[in-house]
Structures are given as structure tokens and as C-alpha cells.
Design a protein around this motif. Sequence first.
Motif, PDB file in Angstrom:
ATOM      1  N   GLY A 394      36.388  51.778  -4.726  1.00 46.41           N
ATOM      2  CA  GLY A 394      36.773  51.683  -6.139  1.00 46.41           C
ATOM      3  C   GLY A 394      35.725  50.856  -6.890  1.00 46.41           C
ATOM      4  O   GLY A 394      35.236  51.253  -7.954  1.00 46.41           O
ATOM      5  N   ASN A 395      35.345  49.716  -6.306  1.00 50.01           N
ATOM      6  CA  ASN A 395      34.347  48.853  -6.954  1.00 50.01           C
ATOM      7  C   ASN A 395      33.002  49.545  -7.076  1.00 50.01           C
ATOM      8  O   ASN A 395      32.351  49.484  -8.120  1.00 50.01           O
ATOM      9  CB  ASN A 395      34.174  47.567  -6.148  1.00 50.01           C
ATOM     10  CG  ASN A 395      35.048  46.440  -6.669  1.00 50.01           C
ATOM     11  OD1 ASN A 395      34.934  46.071  -7.838  1.00 50.01           O
ATOM     12  ND2 ASN A 395      35.920  45.932  -5.831  1.00 50.01           N
ATOM     13  N   LEU A 396      32.558  50.188  -5.979  1.00 50.13           N
ATOM     14  CA  LEU A 396      31.217  50.799  -5.993  1.00 50.13           C
ATOM     15  C   LEU A 396      31.150  51.948  -7.006  1.00 50.13           C
ATOM     16  O   LEU A 396      30.173  52.087  -7.740  1.00 50.13           O
ATOM     17  CB  LEU A 396      30.845  51.305  -4.595  1.00 50.13           C
ATOM     18  CG  LEU A 396      30.555  50.212  -3.548  1.00 50.13           C
ATOM     19  CD1 LEU A 396      30.239  50.842  -2.199  1.00 50.13           C
ATOM     20  CD2 LEU A 396      29.402  49.315  -3.998  1.00 50.13           C
ATOM     21  N   THR A 398      33.183  52.428  -9.622  1.00 51.21           N
ATOM     22  CA  THR A 398      33.314  51.885 -10.979  1.00 51.21           C
ATOM     23  C   THR A 398      31.968  51.337 -11.457  1.00 51.21           C
ATOM     24  O   THR A 398      31.565  51.552 -12.605  1.00 51.21           O
ATOM     25  CB  THR A 398      34.362  50.747 -10.999  1.00 51.21           C
ATOM     26  OG1 THR A 398      35.545  51.238 -10.390  1.00 51.21           O
ATOM     27  CG2 THR A 398      34.646  50.286 -12.408  1.00 51.21           C
ATOM     28  N   ASN A 399      31.272  50.631 -10.564  1.00 48.30           N
ATOM     29  CA  ASN A 399      29.941  50.120 -10.936  1.00 48.30           C
ATOM     30  C   ASN A 399      29.012  51.269 -11.306  1.00 48.30           C
ATOM     31  O   ASN A 399      28.305  51.206 -12.308  1.00 48.30           O
ATOM     32  CB  ASN A 399      29.311  49.350  -9.773  1.00 48.30           C
ATOM     33  CG  ASN A 399      29.821  47.919  -9.686  1.00 48.30           C
ATOM     34  OD1 ASN A 399      30.523  47.462 -10.594  1.00 48.30           O
ATOM     35  ND2 ASN A 399      29.462  47.236  -8.611  1.00 48.30           N
ATOM     36  N   ALA A 400      29.021  52.321 -10.471  1.00 47.81           N
ATOM     37  CA  ALA A 400      28.134  53.455 -10.737  1.00 47.81           C
ATOM     38  C   ALA A 400      28.436  54.037 -12.124  1.00 47.81           C
ATOM     39  O   ALA A 400      27.517  54.373 -12.877  1.00 47.81           O
ATOM     40  CB  ALA A 400      28.298  54.507  -9.652  1.00 47.81           C
ATOM     41  N   LEU A 460      32.175  39.644  -9.600  1.00 46.07           N
ATOM     42  CA  LEU A 460      32.868  39.370  -8.322  1.00 46.07           C
ATOM     43  C   LEU A 460      33.095  40.645  -7.514  1.00 46.07           C
ATOM     44  O   LEU A 460      33.481  40.591  -6.355  1.00 46.07           O
ATOM     45  CB  LEU A 460      34.217  38.694  -8.599  1.00 46.07           C
ATOM     46  CG  LEU A 460      34.120  37.237  -9.081  1.00 46.07           C
ATOM     47  CD1 LEU A 460      35.491  36.701  -9.442  1.00 46.07           C
ATOM     48  CD2 LEU A 460      33.505  36.370  -7.998  1.00 46.07           C
ATOM     49  N   GLY A 461      32.844  41.807  -8.142  1.00 49.39           N
ATOM     50  CA  GLY A 461      33.103  43.075  -7.455  1.00 49.39           C
ATOM     51  C   GLY A 461      32.323  43.202  -6.156  1.00 49.39           C
ATOM     52  O   GLY A 461      32.901  43.415  -5.081  1.00 49.39           O
ATOM     53  N   LEU A 462      31.009  43.073  -6.242  1.00 49.92           N
ATOM     54  CA  LEU A 462      30.188  43.276  -5.031  1.00 49.92           C
ATOM     55  C   LEU A 462      30.418  42.202  -3.957  1.00 49.92           C
ATOM     56  O   LEU A 462      30.439  42.545  -2.759  1.00 49.92           O
ATOM     57  CB  LEU A 462      28.704  43.396  -5.400  1.00 49.92           C
ATOM     58  CG  LEU A 462      28.323  44.721  -6.092  1.00 49.92           C
ATOM     59  CD1 LEU A 462      26.862  44.735  -6.480  1.00 49.92           C
ATOM     60  CD2 LEU A 462      28.647  45.906  -5.180  1.00 49.92           C
TER      61      LEU A 462
HETATM   62 MG    MG Z   1      31.580  45.698 -10.615  1.00 46.21          MG
END
Ligand code: MG
Length: 500
Positions: A394-396, A398-400, A460-462
Motif C-alpha cells: 500500500g505504501n509503495l 501510494t508513493n508511486a 514515515l511510510g518507507l
Molecule cells: Mg509515502
Amino acid sequence: MSDDFNQLRILVVDDERDIRDASERILTRMGFHVRKAKRGDEAIDLLPDDNISIMLLDLKMPGMDGMEVLKHVREQDPKILIIIITGYATVDTAIEAMKRGAYDFIPKPFEPDHLRAVVNRARERLTLTREAKRLEEQRKRTLADLDTEKSRIRTIIESLPDGVVVTNAEGQVVLMNPAFQWHLGLETDIGLGRPIEAYVPDESLCRLVREISSGKHVDYDDLCSIEFSPFSDRYLLAKGQPIIGEKMECLGAVVNIVDITALKTLDRLKSEFVAKVSHELRSPLSTIHEQLAFVLNEMVEEGPKQDLHMLSRAKEKTSGLISLIGDLLDLSRIEAGAVCEEPKPTQVEKLLENIVDFLSPRAKTRSQSLTLQVPNGSLPAVTADPLALESIFGNLITNAINYTQEGGEIKVVVDHTGINLRIRVEDNGFGINEKYQEKIFERFFRVKDEQTRYITGTGLGLPIVKGLVDSLNGLISVESTSGKGSVFTVLLPTAGAADG
Ligand SMILES: [Mg+2]
Ligand SMILES: Nc1ncnc2c1ncn2[C@@H]1O[C@H](COP(=O)(O)OP(=O)(O)OP(=O)(O)O)[C@@H](O)[C@H]1O
């Protein structure tokens, strides 16, 4: 001829005046300072103050004869080279004199050339003796210097507060200081020469030391470091480096050991504090958020526009804070090792399908394409907590979406490599400058440039993704080029590999 030899003094001892004078002429021309004596006792009186190097000594003299003078001189100053002058009749005596320590002899009567040859030989001998003495003194001085240097370095190493241990290419300990012994709780008389495993209880550090010692890290620029804990209440940081010889061969390893117990304790206290504060803030913030939502709902119809705007902003902010607190709590849980408590075999491709479905509308609002590529046939399962996997991808993804321009392309590609499942999240977005590529996994780090300035996030995501991947014994890496896009690759051991 050197100054030294211009000053060389030669004493001619003979009762015959002609011999004394002839010798004086020849020797003066050769550059000697010549003294003369007509009797043995006269010669002996001259010795103490006259710094004589060579003595021409007649054997047959009235009073004290040559043999007696020879004995005396040998006792008083054995450095003087004595050349016996003797008639043919007394060659035997001359040989006897040589046995008693005379350097050479010259039969009487002699030609000037003969005298020159004999005296030159003596002079050469003196040169050699002096040179040998000079070299010997120099050698002694160098050895003494080396000794002082060695003991100085030893004293410094022994006084270092950090532990130092040195191994040879076979991984045997050849040097250690008292701080090393103290940090590892070793007996003071443990001695050198044993394999590193006999001194260090940590398997990974021993492996690292062996690798460095055998030359596996010669081409690395960075120091290799490992944290370990030899006792329950002590944390140490070991940094190792290869020792490179003159021919660029690896001679062994030098490892520096620092006590980081205080830092660790501080870090733990900080984490506990953050966890506690986050926990305490979450409930009241959620209540405020809900109340704002309620009030906003009520006001939608008849409330003044300005108030509505203010309250909406307040609601957005509280929702940002709630998400930050959620992230902080997630991180605290990961640090405490409390994630993935109930892992179960999970089909990652199914889970990715759900995430992609869930995030597609968001990509669509930015006119981006978001696709998932899964190989034909079934993939092995991964033993993990599905919530952890959802958080990772989800984080990766969303970042993309966030860090790719409108109309960009995002692909999630799954394949199976050996014992791992490989999941790549690729985008053709802003990319990440090489110098930030390691930093983005640190807490609160965000790249701030023209393109990312207005994108909100906490950084804080990564760190959460990395913490979770680590806890699953996986690996995460990033390849990225500024302006071209990024690929985040996650390797996860499959259930079969984990069982094995
Ligand atoms: Mg992020
Ligand atoms: N796919 C990507 N392309 C370009 N930059 C990225 C990408 N993923 C992450 N980054 C950079 O790494 C930084 C850190 O990412 P991270 O997910 O940790 O935090 P964030 O997205 O800023 O905030 P959040 O905690 O809400 O996820 C981002 O601010 C961004 O600069």
C-alpha cells in the motif's frame, strides 16, 4: 682524502735517526701528521695525549725494546695499528710480534714505495673499521628509535577507550587491547593466537571478521559495521576494515569496538516516549475529528461559507495528525518486534490485486495507469501477516502514485526467483536523486524539491515498509533516476524456503 685522514697521526719509533727522518718525509707527503720517538719509553709517554692511530715500531732498540712497547700499547690503546720495522735477521721476531697483536711489518731497509704501500693498507683498515663502527652505531640508534616508537604505539593502543582487535589473514587474533578484553568480558590472561571465535561470542561478527581478513571486503569503501550484545545489558558496535599490504594483498582485519549501550537505552526511551504520546493523543484527536465531521454535516446547508471552510481545514489537519499517529504507532510496534505475530501462508498476488483495485481510483484522478503483472500459473505462498503485506505494498504503490506526474505509468510486477518472490513497484515519475536513495528509508526524511514541495506526507511510510520487510526476513532496494522514474524491489522468502 677526507679531513679525518689529514688529521691522522702516525708515530715513528726508531733509534736510527735516518729512518725516523726519511719516514717523516714520506708520511708527511702522504698527508699524515707525524710524531717521532727515538726510544720506547719516550713513545709510551707520548701516547696518552697524542691521539695516535698508527705506530711504526722498531723492534731492536736500546732500553725498552719493541716487544715491550708493543705489549704496553696493546694494553693501553688496542685501537692503535702497530707496524713493526725489523731487519731481515729478525723476521721471526716480527712474526712473533704479529701474533701478539701487531698489524703488519716492514723489513729494514725499506724503499719509500714499500713504506707507502704498508701504511696505506693500515689506513684502509682504519677507514673500514671506522665505517663499520659508524654503521653499527647507526644501527643501534635505529633499533633504539624503533623500540621507542613501538612502545609508544603500544602504549597508545593500550590506552584507547575503544576496543581494538587485529586478526591475521587466517582470522586468528594477533593483537588486542585491554578495552577489547573488558568490553567482551574476557579473562586478562586469555593470550593471543586463537581464532576470533574464541574471543567473540557473536556469530555474525566472527563471520564478518573472517570475510574481511580473507580479503573479501578489500574493494569496499565503507567500513563494515555490526551491532551485537555480548551480555544482556551491553550493546557494542563493531566496525571492521581490511589491512592492506604493500602489494595490495589483504594481511588481515582491524576491528574497532565501541560501547553503544547508552545510545541504545536513549533510543529505546525515545521510542517508548513516542509510542506513549501517540497512544495518548490518538483517542482525543479521533473524537475531535468525528465531532468536526458531525458539525460540518450539520452546517452544510445553512452555515456561513467562511466557517465551513475553516472547519473543513481543521478536519483535514486532524485527519493528517491521526494518520501520523497511526504511522508512529506502527513503527513502535515494528521496533518492539510485535508485528507479524500471527503469520499465515498468503498468496501475495491476490493481495496485490486487492490493493491495486483499491488504489486505482486514486491513480485515475491523476490520469495515471496502474497495472498488475503476474506470471501464468500459481505462485508459492509467503508466510506473513496479510496486514503487514498490505502496509508494505500500500505504501509503495501510494508513493508511486504521489511521486509521479499526471498521466504517468505505474506497474506492479510479480515474479518468482529461486527461493524468493520478487515484487517490483515501477513508476516513470519524478525519480530520486542518488544521494537520497539510502536516506528515504530513514524516519521523517522527505525529498524537498520543486516537484515534491506541495505533496503532503510525513516521511514515515518507507521506514515502516523497511521495518516490516526486515521482520519478514526479506530485502528491499531502490533503483531510481532523477526525472525518469523509480523501481522499488521487494524480495520475500516463500513459505517453502522459510520452512527449509
Ligand atoms: Mg509515502
Ligand atoms: N516512487 C517514488 N518516486 C519518487 N520519490 C519517492 C518515491 N517513493 C518515495 N519517494 C521519496 O521518498 C520520501 C520518503 O517516502 P515515505 O513514503 O517514507 O514518506 P512520504 O511519502 O513523504 O510520507 P508518508 O509517511 O505519508 O508515506 C518521499 O518524501 C519522496 O521524496
